[in-house]
Enzyme design. Structure first.
Site, PDB file in Angstrom:
ATOM      1  N   CYS A  79       6.172   4.657  -8.922  1.00  0.00           N
ATOM      2  CA  CYS A  79       4.867   5.156  -9.365  1.00  0.00           C
ATOM      3  C   CYS A  79       4.529   6.511  -8.758  1.00  0.00           C
ATOM      4  CB  CYS A  79       3.776   4.147  -9.016  1.00  0.00           C
ATOM      5  SG  CYS A  79       3.710   3.740  -7.254  1.00  0.00           S
ATOM      6  N   HIS A 127       0.971   2.839  -3.398  1.00  0.00           N
ATOM      7  CA  HIS A 127       1.014   2.881  -4.857  1.00  0.00           C
ATOM      8  C   HIS A 127       0.126   4.044  -5.266  1.00  0.00           C
ATOM      9  CE1 HIS A 127       0.760   1.765  -9.052  1.00  0.00           C
ATOM     10  NE2 HIS A 127      -0.559   1.788  -8.960  1.00  0.00           N
TER      11      HIS A 127
END
Length: 129
Positions: free
Chosen positions: A116, A38
């Site tokens: 992301c 992430h």
């Protein structure tokens, strides 16, 4: 006094790419350039990211909410990478976010094609000097 990441320097505000592990397997995969990650972009005391359902949002740096639809995937901070600096204030940051929102709506999220990491790349390309 230690300088915080994403802080103002004599040349502008640092842009920091924060990277988080999404899997314990990253301990083995990271050394060979693989893994599940992430990312968020820290600038001016906020960390901006993109997620399904939520679109673009910000949170406290290095303190992301749980990933996944149910928030049940543990995220572990791996590293912060200074990717550049920019001169400007919060208004310019909000303008960039506003311009990116059409391309990163919550219902556009796809774990492979638009996630992301794609958002972080787009944000950094717009803001890094």
């Amino acid at each position: 006094m230690a300088r915080s990441w994403g802080s103002r320097t004599s040349h502008g505000v640092e842009i920091v790419l924060n990277v988080y592990d999404l899997s314990p397997a990253n301990e083995y995969a990271y050394p060979i350039g693989l893994g599940v990650y992430h990312s968020g972009v820290e600038i001016n005391g906020r960390e901006y990211t993109f997620a399904g359902g939520g679109g673009i949002f910000y949170h406290s740096p290095k303190n992301p909410p749980g990933a996944g639809a149910a928030g049940d995937i543990a995220v572990k901070f791996r590293e912060g990478v200074v990717v550049g600096v920019f001169q400007g204030g919060q208004g310019e940051i909000e303008s960039v976010i506003s311009n990116l929102k059409d391309g990163f709506r919550g219902d556009d999220y796809n774990i492979v094609r638009k996630n992301c990491n794609h958002f972080a790349e787009s944000f950094c390309k717009v803001r890094v000097l």
